[in-house]
Design a protein around this motif. Structure first.
Motif, PDB file in Angstrom:
ATOM      1  N   SER A   1       0.836  -1.203   0.000  1.00  0.00           N
ATOM      2  CA  SER A   1       0.000   0.000   0.000  1.00  0.00           C
ATOM      3  C   SER A   1       0.873   1.257   0.000  1.00  0.00           C
ATOM      4  CB  SER A   1      -0.901   0.010   1.234  1.00  0.00           C
ATOM      5  OG  SER A   1      -0.123   0.221   2.401  1.00  0.00           O
ATOM      6  N   ARG A   2       0.263   2.393  -0.318  1.00  0.00           N
ATOM      7  CA  ARG A   2       1.002   3.663  -0.299  1.00  0.00           C
ATOM      8  C   ARG A   2       1.597   3.941   1.080  1.00  0.00           C
ATOM      9  NH1 ARG A   2       0.474   7.696  -4.364  1.00  0.00           N
ATOM     10  NH2 ARG A   2      -0.888   6.996  -6.018  1.00  0.00           N
ATOM     11  N   ALA A   3       0.827   3.629   2.112  1.00  0.00           N
ATOM     12  CA  ALA A   3       1.307   3.854   3.482  1.00  0.00           C
ATOM     13  C   ALA A   3       2.544   3.003   3.764  1.00  0.00           C
ATOM     14  CB  ALA A   3       0.207   3.541   4.486  1.00  0.00           C
ATOM     15  N   GLU A   4       2.537   1.745   3.297  1.00  0.00           N
ATOM     16  CA  GLU A   4       3.697   0.874   3.485  1.00  0.00           C
ATOM     17  C   GLU A   4       4.900   1.401   2.713  1.00  0.00           C
ATOM     18  OE1 GLU A   4       2.766  -3.673   3.953  1.00  0.00           O
ATOM     19  OE2 GLU A   4       1.469  -2.788   2.401  1.00  0.00           O
ATOM     20  N   VAL A   5       4.655   1.873   1.489  1.00  0.00           N
ATOM     21  CA  VAL A   5       5.736   2.423   0.677  1.00  0.00           C
ATOM     22  C   VAL A   5       6.361   3.619   1.389  1.00  0.00           C
ATOM     23  CG1 VAL A   5       6.323   3.606  -1.478  1.00  0.00           C
ATOM     24  CG2 VAL A   5       4.827   1.598  -1.527  1.00  0.00           C
ATOM     25  N   LYS A   6       5.526   4.520   1.891  1.00  0.00           N
ATOM     26  CA  LYS A   6       6.039   5.682   2.617  1.00  0.00           C
ATOM     27  C   LYS A   6       6.843   5.263   3.840  1.00  0.00           C
ATOM     28  CE  LYS A   6       2.838   9.351   1.402  1.00  0.00           C
ATOM     29  NZ  LYS A   6       1.915  10.354   1.932  1.00  0.00           N
ATOM     30  N   ARG A   7       6.344   4.280   4.547  1.00  0.00           N
ATOM     31  CA  ARG A   7       7.002   3.827   5.773  1.00  0.00           C
ATOM     32  C   ARG A   7       8.340   3.147   5.484  1.00  0.00           C
ATOM     33  NH1 ARG A   7       6.049  -0.992   8.228  1.00  0.00           N
ATOM     34  NH2 ARG A   7       4.111  -1.271   7.090  1.00  0.00           N
TER      35      ARG A   7
ATOM     36  N   PHE B   1      10.145   3.441   2.502  1.00  0.00           N
ATOM     37  CA  PHE B   1      10.846   4.057   1.381  1.00  0.00           C
ATOM     38  C   PHE B   1      12.345   4.223   1.643  1.00  0.00           C
ATOM     39  CE2 PHE B   1      12.404   7.680  -1.044  1.00  0.00           C
ATOM     40  CZ  PHE B   1      12.044   7.307  -2.329  1.00  0.00           C
TER      41      PHE B   1
END
Length: 101
Positions: free
Chosen positions: A2-8, A10
């Motif tokens: 998910s986008r949240a996982e990617v941000k976390r 990155f």
């Protein structure tokens, strides 16, 4: 992922790939080795049911190959739900396969 996982994840993904100084460069300008390192780094930070590795560790320098193999070796001991995830690898070099077993 998910986008949240990617941000976390990155910064950890970029650091693992060793591409910190190139992260603002468009991916279309990456060499094939840089692209493979980034792709493996993303895959290594997923929590997959099955991880398939197809010669990706044969590109790049020895230090990255070792780091990738160590990451795969640590995964079963990480205690995550994916800790029992099988790793499927296809390598031309039998020595690389022997290190997994």
């Amino acid at each position: 992922m998910s986008r949240a996982e990617v941000k976390r994840k990155f910064d950890e993904i970029v650091e693992f790939a060793g591409l910190e100084e190139f992260i603002d460069t468009p991916v279309k300008r990456y060499s094939s080795g840089m692209f493979a390192r980034l792709g493996f780094s993303v895959a290594a930070h997923l929590e997959p049911d099955i991880l398939v590795i197809d010669e990706v560790l044969s590109v790049g320098d020895f230090a990255f190959q070792r780091k990738g193999l160590e990451k795969c070796a640590r995964s079963p001991k990480a205690g995550r739900p994916s800790s029992s995830s099988p790793i499927t690898s296809r390598q031309w070099r039998s020595s690389a396969t022997a290190r997994f077993c």
